[in-house]
Design a protein around this motif. Structure first.
Motif, PDB file in Angstrom:
ATOM      1  N   THR A 110      40.115  48.665  50.864  1.00  0.00           N
ATOM      2  CA  THR A 110      39.059  49.613  50.509  1.00  0.00           C
ATOM      3  C   THR A 110      37.877  48.868  49.905  1.00  0.00           C
ATOM      4  O   THR A 110      38.022  48.157  48.899  1.00  0.00           O
ATOM      5  N   LEU A 116      39.749  56.517  55.715  1.00  0.00           N
ATOM      6  CA  LEU A 116      39.662  55.857  54.416  1.00  0.00           C
ATOM      7  C   LEU A 116      40.843  56.153  53.501  1.00  0.00           C
ATOM      8  O   LEU A 116      41.024  55.460  52.495  1.00  0.00           O
ATOM      9  N   THR A 169      31.672  56.436  48.961  1.00  0.00           N
ATOM     10  CA  THR A 169      31.695  57.539  49.934  1.00  0.00           C
ATOM     11  C   THR A 169      32.619  58.649  49.461  1.00  0.00           C
ATOM     12  O   THR A 169      32.254  59.842  49.490  1.00  0.00           O
ATOM     13  N   ASP A 187      33.332  52.229  50.376  1.00  0.00           N
ATOM     14  CA  ASP A 187      34.285  53.287  50.694  1.00  0.00           C
ATOM     15  C   ASP A 187      34.558  54.156  49.465  1.00  0.00           C
ATOM     16  O   ASP A 187      34.639  55.388  49.556  1.00  0.00           O
TER      17      ASP A 187
END
Length: 529
Positions: free
Chosen positions: A373, A439, A380, A377
């Motif tokens: 990660t 993700l 987000t 990410d």
């Protein structure tokens, strides 16, 4: 006593004590008669005129405020009796609740009943019942002889009265309450109290714990200088307590330059007044590194026998044999300094108070990055949460962890259990994870997640904690778990470990406490379907 207690029933019926910070209050009788006038900006500005009678505050709402002008008669409306605990309440009542708005103690003092005419009974309770009360006020603003006279039922079934100042040596023609707007308690205006309330009442707690201090006094320059003047150890007087501090020159955090225990305690003393409201009334799990952040730490929950008697504590009546029974409770800033001197580099409060350990006051969102990660990410995922909270109209505050992730605290109204908060965060997280499935992993074991992030809703359980705001983390330069503004998620300079201990106090001075809303915005969690 029972009759006086019954008189508060109307007050309780009109308030939702799961959300309002006002006190539910127990009735007490005795002592000198007191009066208070509170300037109250609710749906409409008015002044609450309250007299201590029979163990409660008998109350009238005075729209234009009391006056010392004997030629002016002020309309007053007899409202429900209030508990004596309300006498010095100054703060904010949450929006949406009865009386929602800000309150200051506009005037206070003592009073004496007087006969309306020679030979008349001066019992104030009977005088109010009869509809005519004469009294002398001895306040900071209001002085002299006053009269309250009932004139009718008034609006919405409330008794209408007149509040009148008699012609005496304290009379002042043209005197207007609005020309004297400051609190006699704090010297502040309603606007200033609304912007930075210092106290909150939690009616869901026992009376002895109902008052929650939102802002503690800062450590004085002299107290901080006394620590710098000590050698390797000694007795430090701080926040009214005498603490034995040791090994002040020991390096606790590597860095350039390394950070010593003295500097760590200095930081703790500076930040403790801000952190304490997030820890007060809660058991504290201490993550100890007595030999410094470069060594292996361990969890320490049981308050040791050598702890000083003044330290606040809680003994868990539900503890099983072998489990921690007595926890430290940081109800005052000096208690946090004691923990820091004890080697607690990280501070982890329970999400539920000791008075209701199965009822959390926060729902927790933990954006836990995996091995693959990226920071982008994490951002987000945090932005998606921000959008969700905006859409739901939910108050929530975020902080970087001081390591790799972001955590979000959602204040909730008392009454929910951990099953409720865990299910709500789980459903929210799954909705967000569905938007970016590439993700997020929902596997429990780290080695089964394929390096993806986990939105960890399982922290919503008794004695499961997230690190406190402003707590350092055991890493070089002591990165702090620092609150952030939602807009900072769009700042390319933001980093999860970008607020080292040596700089975070300057940020706090400049930006204020960005996490504060979680303290006084209890809310019902809206449905997600």
């Amino acid at each position: 006593m029972a009759a006086s207690q019954d008189r508060l029933d109307a007050y309780r019926r009109m308030r939702d004590f799961a959300r309002t910070p006002e006190p539910s209050g127990a009735v007490t009788v005795g002592g000198a008669r007191r009066f208070v006038v509170q300037r109250h900006r609710a749906r409409r500005l008015h002044y609450d005129f309250r007299l201590e009678i029979g163990g409660v505050l008998v109350s009238w709402a005075v729209p234009k405020g009391p006056t010392l002008d004997p030629g002016v008669r002020r309309a007053a409306y007899h409202v429900e009796d209030h508990p004596l605990a309300y006498f010095d309440f100054e703060g904010v009542i949450p929006a949406g609740q009865y009386g929602g708005g800000d309150v200051i103690v506009w005037d206070a003092g003592t009073w004496q009943p007087r006969p309306a005419r020679r030979g008349q009974d001066t019992d104030p309770a009977r005088a109010v019942q009869a509809g005519e009360l004469h009294l002398d006020l001895h306040g900071e603003k209001l002085r002299g002889r006053f009269a309250l006279v009932r004139t009718g039922d008034g609006r919405a079934g409330r008794e209408s009265w007149l509040l009148i100042h008699k012609r005496d040596e304290h009379a002042a023609p043209g005197w207007d309450a609005e020309q004297h707007p400051l609190s006699v308690l704090s010297g502040r205006t309603n606007e200033q109290v609304a912007a930075q309330p210092e106290r909150m009442w939690r009616s869901d707690r026992p009376a002895e714990r109902a008052a929650v201090t939102l802002r503690h006094p800062a450590a004085s320059p002299g107290e901080l200088a006394a620590l710098d003047a000590l050698g390797a150890g000694g007795t430090w007087e701080i926040f009214g307590r005498r603490l034995r501090v040791t090994n002040l020159d020991k390096v606790l955090f590597p860095g350039e330059p390394p950070l010593t225990k003295r500097e760590f305690l200095h930081y703790t003393a500076r930040v403790a007044p801000v952190v304490t409201p997030y820890l007060a009334g809660r058991a504290l799990n201490m993550h100890r590194y007595p030999n410094g952040a470069g060594t292996r730490g361990f969890w320490h929950k049981e308050l040791p026998e050598h702890a000083p008697d003044w330290l606040p504590r809680w003994t868990n009546p539900a503890a099983d044999p072998g489990e921690t029974r007595t926890y430290l409770v940081v109800d005052e800033p000096a208690a946090l300094i004691w923990a820091a001197n004890f080697g607690a580099l990280e501070w982890h409060p329970w999400t539920s108070p000791v008075d209701a350990p199965h009822q959390p006051t926060y729902a927790l969102v933990d954006i836990d990055p995996g091995t693959t990660t990226s920071w982008d990410d994490v951002l987000t995922l945090a932005r998606l949460h921000r959008t969700a909270f905006e859409h739901l109209g939910v108050t929530a505050r975020a902080k970087v962890t001081g390591r790799r992730g972001i955590q979000i605290w959602v204040p909730v109204a008392p009454g929910l259990g951990f099953d409720d908060t865990r299910a709500w965060v789980r459903d929210l997280s799954r909705s967000i994870g569905a938007v970016v499935p590439e993700l997020v992993s929902w596997k429990w074991q780290k080695n089964e997640r394929g390096g993806l992030a986990r939105l960890d809703y399982t922290q919503n359980a008794i004695n499961r904690t997230l690190v406190a705001p402003y707590s350092p983390r055991p890493a070089p330069d002591a990165p702090v778990s620092a609150p952030i503004d939602w807009a900072e998620l769009d700042d390319p300079a933001l980093r999860p470990d970008g607020f080292p201990l040596r700089s975070v106090l300057r940020r706090l001075d400049e930006r204020g406490d960005l996490f504060r809303d979680v303290l006084d915005h209890p809310q019902k969690l809206p449905p997600l379907t």
